[in-house]
Design an enzyme around this catalytic site. Structure first.
Site, short mmCIF file in Angstrom:
data_model
loop_
_atom_site.label_atom_id
_atom_site.label_comp_id
_atom_site.label_asym_id
_atom_site.label_seq_id
_atom_site.Cartn_x
_atom_site.Cartn_y
_atom_site.Cartn_z
N LYS A 1 0.87 -1.17 0.00
CA LYS A 1 0.00 0.00 0.00
C LYS A 1 0.91 1.22 0.00
CE LYS A 1 -1.18 2.49 2.87
NZ LYS A 1 -0.78 3.79 3.54
N THR B 1 2.24 6.60 4.94
CA THR B 1 2.98 5.35 5.06
C THR B 1 2.99 4.49 3.80
OG1 THR B 1 2.67 5.17 7.40
CG2 THR B 1 2.84 3.10 6.20
N GLU C 1 -1.73 9.91 -4.34
CA GLU C 1 -2.77 10.90 -4.07
C GLU C 1 -2.74 12.03 -5.08
OE1 GLU C 1 -1.85 11.83 -0.05
OE2 GLU C 1 -3.05 10.19 0.75
N ASN D 1 -5.34 15.77 1.23
CA ASN D 1 -4.50 15.96 2.41
C ASN D 1 -4.83 17.17 3.27
OD1 ASN D 1 -2.54 13.75 2.43
ND2 ASN D 1 -2.10 14.51 0.37
#
Lengths: 386, 386
Positions: free
Chosen positions: B170, B181, B260, B382
């Site tokens: 991931k 992470t 992202e 974010n």
């Protein structure tokens, strides 16, 4: 009045045609075209622009004297190689001829797009026009002539007990950790020898402009120039240094407020570091972290991201001793959350100016930087060459 | 199949209730609950999360053995202090009890929000459910159980001549220079001693995951774990190292593609540096620069920003020797623009994958990183804690 606030300085600003509509050139000069004491702080970037190379050499050769500063915006004359140097020199020569001083007494600055040659067919006629319109009332036009993506001119004046100090600046894209240019020009009638003046300017720049443009990652063109004609005689040195700091600080906040896409300004203080240097490293690492900057944009008191940034900054760090406070309200201690007034923190985060302290609990080192949020406006202004 | 592709491994993934709807826990185990060779690469962040501290200690104590890895997503168990350590230990204990191995043989990973305690009332029942549903068909559910803001699971398998190697990962928020992470889990039936396995994994991680998550600025929780049960016997070591590299590389590109807000992936190569280390520093400095990243988002071949980033990276740099090429087309030489096929460059910049070379012209040092653009999607994901 800014750069013409001190007696003996004149300025002008015009639209020369480098940009489509807005002012794009400025000239600052002594009113008798004689050189006065001049000091500067330049970018540390090794990919510095030709005008930086030219101005640096002139100041070194003259031992810190200048009669004029010619500036253009809209084109940085950076990434332009040998032709860029020739163009920067040509700007100085045209200015010297137009106002009647030696070429060696003219400094030059450019700001704007990197990688395009200057349109000298517009710049050289612009120099003549600037020389013809120099006046003690020209500071406002000059302050407009140096802007790029800035929305408003930035000016500041301090009247000392025996001297006057004025300044103007452009900033905006230079928000940490980035590289668009900041320029600032200060003038004073105080009488201060070049070496002392240099030390005062360097110190003030380090504690103001460089806390915003957080350091190393400076632009190709960053330049701060201070001219001192000495007409008001020797000042009280502490008062004078304070005035230089005040003008630089005032201009720094004006730049922060006008930064590309800014919605939040953060006074970030790191305390309890093993040394001041480590505190500066941590503050820089936190203020430049995109996840942290996004959380500021979102008014989110996400302290974990601040400690994660500090923990990977390569400094001495112990989560068991770290604490974070927003607006004076501690939200985390020993690297874990603590009960606090959540509503009060949320209220503080809504402000345009946010205060954050990251206390490392290790020593007495401290540092403060001005951080800026990262929002969609920044991307809009920087995703295509404007 | 990924983590259950090699014979001898089972896995499961479930929704335990940490997140509202999506899978949020995963378990990987040996099919007989006996420990096998286990190595790992952890975050270098000093603000590492309790599960990192716990797993690191267990591997040190066992000398590189493990029978299972328990993982949760949605909560990083970071910034949680002593209670965080107790919770990570409790996850290991519950897992050991449920599958019938020693507590010391269970590793633990968490990923998600920093600063909130784990909801153990959901996590512990989740462990039981995971243990009950372990199977060789469970890898897909497991790959879903470790995701956070990822849009798709990331899996890869290499069938060697004598062994099988599978992995899942991931990523997403971990795009340089940030700190969300990345987790990756690899399993194999090859027989490789722990010290050799560790060296192979470290090398592969450095040349793949770490070229994306460009280094130092790693998350609180980053972890890569490789389990090897030895059933297929000793492999050809070169072939095996190549397979580990290949799986890590494949997972890295899957992470980049799913980052992202990403719209562009850039293979950035710095050549001609004074050393490989200086090339890495320059590549990192360029790839992490927000003005550069915005220009990628805007498909803008703004080479000046790349050189400005290199010039302030603190490395040996001479603008007169630097050149920049997009898609193999040189747009700048000697720090100045050169005539080139503008349409061809514009065409290349429209691609999802862009190739850029910054040639410093000083030596033989080279480095390559994978850079990601900075667009509005990143900020959207974010700016508020999700």
């Amino acid at each position: 009045m800014s750069v013409t606030a001190a007696p003996g300085f004149v300025a002008s600003g015009i639209h020369a045609g480098i940009k489509r509509r807005r002012h794009d050139m400025a000239l600052i000069a002594t009113d008798d075209a004689r050189p006065v004491t001049a000091v500067a702080v330049f970018t540390q970037n090794k990919f510095f622009a030709p005008p930086v190379g030219v101005s640096r050499r002139k100041l070194a050769e003259s031992g810190g004297r200048a009669a004029a500063v010619i500036v253009n915006s809209g084109n940085a004359n950076a990434g332009t190689g040998l032709q860029g140097y020739a163009d920067a020199e040509a700007m100085c020569e045209a200015t010297a001829e137009a106002i009647g001083c030696a070429t060696g007494d003219v400094l030059v600055c450019s700001t704007g797009i990197i990688g395009n040659l200057l349109p000298m067919d517009k710049v050289l006629p612009g120099v003549s026009k600037l020389a013809q319109t120099l006046s003690a009332e020209g500071s406002e036009a000059a302050a407009k002539g140096i802007l790029t993506t800035d929305h408003v001119p930035k000016e500041a004046v301090v009247k000392g007990s025996t001297f006057t100090l004025g300044g103007m600046a452009k900033g905006c894209g230079m928000i940490a950790p980035n590289m668009a240019t900041m320029l600032a020009f200060l003038t004073t009638d105080a009488d201060v020898p070049a070496d002392e003046l240099q030390a005062i300017l360097r110190d003030a720049a380090d504690r103001t402009f460089n806390t915003l443009n957080v350091d190393g990652a400076t632009s190709t063109n960053d330049t701060v120039i201070l001219l001192a004609n000495g007409r008001a005689g020797r000042p009280d040195m502490a008062e004078f240094a304070g005035a230089v700091h005040k003008v630089c600080e005032d201009l720094t906040w004006q730049m922060a407020r006008d930064a590309e896409g800014v919605t939040k300004m953060v006074t970030l203080r790191v305390t309890g570091a093993a040394s001041d240097a480590e505190a500066r490293t941590a503050a820089k690492s936190i203020a430049e972290n995109n996840l942290v900057k996004c959380s500021w944009y979102g008014s989110d008191p996400y302290w974990g991201r601040l400690l994660a940034a500090a923990g990977s900054a390569g400094i001495d760090f112990d989560p068991e001793r770290a604490a974070v406070a927003y607006g004076g309200i501690t939200v985390s201690k020993a690297g874990a959350p603590v009960a606090h007034d959540v509503a009060a923190v949320a209220e503080h985060m809504k402000n345009e100016r946010i205060d954050i302290e990251v206390a490392l609990g290790l020593g007495t080192g401290a540092a403060q930087v001005i951080g800026i949020d990262l929002g969609p406006g920044y991307i809009k202004e920087n995703s295509v060459t404007s």
